[in-house]
Scaffold this motif. Structure first.
Motif, short mmCIF file in Angstrom:
data_model
loop_
_atom_site.label_atom_id
_atom_site.label_comp_id
_atom_site.label_asym_id
_atom_site.label_seq_id
_atom_site.Cartn_x
_atom_site.Cartn_y
_atom_site.Cartn_z
N ASP A 71 -8.30 -2.89 2.39
CA ASP A 71 -7.96 -1.47 2.51
C ASP A 71 -8.46 -0.62 1.35
O ASP A 71 -9.33 0.24 1.53
N THR A 122 0.72 3.55 1.98
CA THR A 122 1.07 3.79 3.37
C THR A 122 2.34 3.04 3.76
O THR A 122 3.16 3.54 4.53
N CYS A 167 0.85 -1.19 0.00
CA CYS A 167 0.00 0.00 0.00
C CYS A 167 0.88 1.24 0.00
O CYS A 167 2.02 1.19 0.47
N HIS A 178 -0.78 -4.69 5.67
CA HIS A 178 -2.08 -4.65 6.35
C HIS A 178 -3.23 -5.08 5.46
O HIS A 178 -4.36 -4.67 5.66
N GLU A 179 -2.93 -5.92 4.44
CA GLU A 179 -3.99 -6.35 3.53
C GLU A 179 -3.97 -7.87 3.35
O GLU A 179 -3.45 -8.37 2.37
ZN LIG Z 1 -3.12 0.79 3.11
#
Ligand SMILES: [Zn+2]
Ligand SMILES: [Zn+2]
Length: 370
Positions: free
Chosen positions: A153, A42, A40, A61-62
Motif C-alpha cells: 500500500d 485507512t 494503515c 490490507h497489507e
Molecule cells: Zn492503506
C-alpha cells in the motif's frame, strides 16, 4: 472446521482478536500464512466509523506471507512455501476496468480494494488471496519482511502520487503532509527527477524523515505562511506539481494555491464530506490546472517493480518501520499508531510471534535514528 486467530471489526471503536474459520481456496485462489502485516491510516478511519465496512470483517490490507495452500489452476505458477506479498488492491485482470487500464477500480468504483474492505483482510494468521495469478508476487530472497511490508500500500500509493502528477526532470514539487504516504510521495518525486522538493508538515520528526526521503526544503505551517514561502522559492509562480497526502479540505486548497497556472494537483488523500475548490485557487476555472486522484496501484507486476527498487538499493523503506508488535497486541499497536505516539511512523504486526516474546525486546526499533 479449522480455525485461525484474526482481528475482527466489531463496530465503531471496537476491534477484537477472535477465532474465525480458516479460509479454504477455490479455483484460482490461494491462502497465505501471514508473517508480517501493518496498520494503515485507512484502518484508523474504518475503526473510528469514518469509512463503512461490515461488522464481522477481518481488517488489514497489507499482507506479507508464505503460500500455505493453492486452489486448482495455480500449481504451474506457484509452489507451497514461497514467500509472497499481495497488493492492498487485488485486481482481477479480466473486467472492463482492468482491461481499460484502471485496475484499482476493478469491477467498479474502488472495487480493486478488497482486503479488509469487502473481503477478510490480513490481520490474521491466514489470508485468502483472490485472483492469485494476478496478485501474488514472489519476494526476492535477499529481502526480509520489513523491507517489503510497505509495498502493498504505502510505497505503491505514495509513489503513484508522483507518477500521476507526471513529474518531469527539473520540476518543483510540494508534498503536503509527511505521514507514511507523504514520505513515499516525497521519495517518488525524487525518483521521478524533481529538482526542488518541498515537504510540508507540522511534525518536526516527520520533516527530518522528509529530508532523508528526498525533500531539499521542509516547511512547518506553524513557523509561517507556507504558500508565501513556496511562491518565493519558485520565482513567484508556484510549484509544477503539488501532492496532497492527507485528505483534508485545508491541504487540498493549499495544494491548489501552491501550484502554478498549468500545474498539477495530484491527490492521494481520502476525503469525507464535501471538497471545495475556492474560485481564486482555480483562477475562476481558467487556470489550466489538472487535478488528478489515484487509488493505490496493485497487482503482482506493480509489486514486482516496487520490490525490484528495494532489491537493487534504490529505495530503503525500513526507516519507516518504527515499532513491532504481535498480532495479539493489536489494541496497543492500534492505540500507539492512531494517536501517533512515540514517534511512530509504521508498525510491523506479526501473527506468529508469541505475545511478549520478540516484541517486548524489539518493540521500539532503532531504524529511525540509525
Ligand atoms: Zn492503506
Ligand atoms: Zn478487474
Amino acid at each position: 472446521m479449522a480455525t485461525m486467530k484474526a482481528v475482527v471489526f466489531k463496530g465503531k471503536d471496537h476491534i477484537a482478536v477472535e477465532e474465525v474459520p480458516k479460509p479454504v481456496p477455490r479455483a484460482g485462489e490461494a491462502v497465505i500464512r501471514i508473517t508480517t502485516t501493518t496498520i494503515c491510516g485507512t484502518d484508523v478511519h474504518i475503526v473510528r466509523g469514518e469509512y463503512p465496512v461490515k461488522p464481522g470483517l477481518v481488517l488489514g490490507h497489507e499482507p506479507v506471507g508464505v503460500i500455505e495452500e493453492l486452489g486448482p489452476g495455480l500449481q504451474d505458477f506457484y509452489t507451497i512455501g514461497q514467500r509472497v506479498i499481495a497488493g492492498a488492491i487485488t485486481p482481477c485482470g479480466q473486467c472492463f476496468y482492468c482491461l481499460n487500464g484502471t485496475h484499482s477500480q476493478c469491477g467498479g468504483a474502488l472495487g480493486g480494494w478488497r482486503f479488509g474492505n469487502t473481503i477478510n483482510g490480513a490481520w490474521a494468521e491466514y489470508l485468502l488471496v483472490p485472483d492469485a495469478r494476478a496478485n501474488l508476487a514472489v519476494i526476492p530472497d535477499s529481502l526480509r519482511d520489513e523491507d517489503v511490508m510497505l509495498c502493498p500500500d504505502i510505497f505503491s500509493t505514495g509513489l503513484s502520487g508522483a507518477e500521476s502528477g507526471k513529474i518531469k526532470v527539473g520540476d518543483a514539487v510540494a508534498v503536503f503532509a509527511q505521514g507514511p504516504i507523504g514520505l513515499c510521495a516525497t521519495l517518488g518525486a525524487k525518483l521521478k527527477g524533481a529538482a526542488l522538493i518541498i515537504g510540508v508538515d507540522s511534525n518536526s520528526k516527520r520533516l527530518e524523515l522528509a529530508r532523508q526521503f528526498g525533500a531539499n526544503v521542509t516547511l512547518n505551517p506553524d513557523d509561517g505562511d507556507v504558500i508565501e514561502t513556496i511562491k518565493r522559492l519558485t520565482g513567484g509562480r508556484g510549484v509544477d506539481v503539488a501532492i496532497e497526502a492527507l485528505g483534508r479540505q485545508e491541504t487540498f486548497e493549499n495544494c491548489l494555491r501552491a501550484t502554478r497556472p498549468g500545474g498539477t494537483v495530484s491527490s492521494l488523500g481520502v476525503y469525507s464530506g464535501k471538497l471545495v475548490a475556492p474560485y481564486e485557487t482555480i483562477h475562476a476555472g481558467l487556470g489550466d490546472q489538472t487535478i488528478v486522484t489515484t487509488l493505490c496501484p496493485g497487482g503482482k507486476e506493480r509489486m514486482r517493480r516496487l520490490m525490484t527498487m528495494i532489491e537493487h538499493g534504490r529505495v530503503d523503506l525500513r526507516p519507516l518501520v518504527t515499532h513491532e508488535f504481535a498480532l495479539d497486541e493489536i489494541q496497543d499497536a492500534f492505540d500507539l499508531f492512531s494517536h501517533q505516539r512515540d514517534g511512530v511512523v509504521k508498525v510491523a504486526l506479526h501473527p506468529y510471534v508469541l505475545s511478549g516474546v520478540r516484541t517486548t525486546r524489539s518493540r521500539e526499533r532503532t531504524a529511525v535514528s540509525g
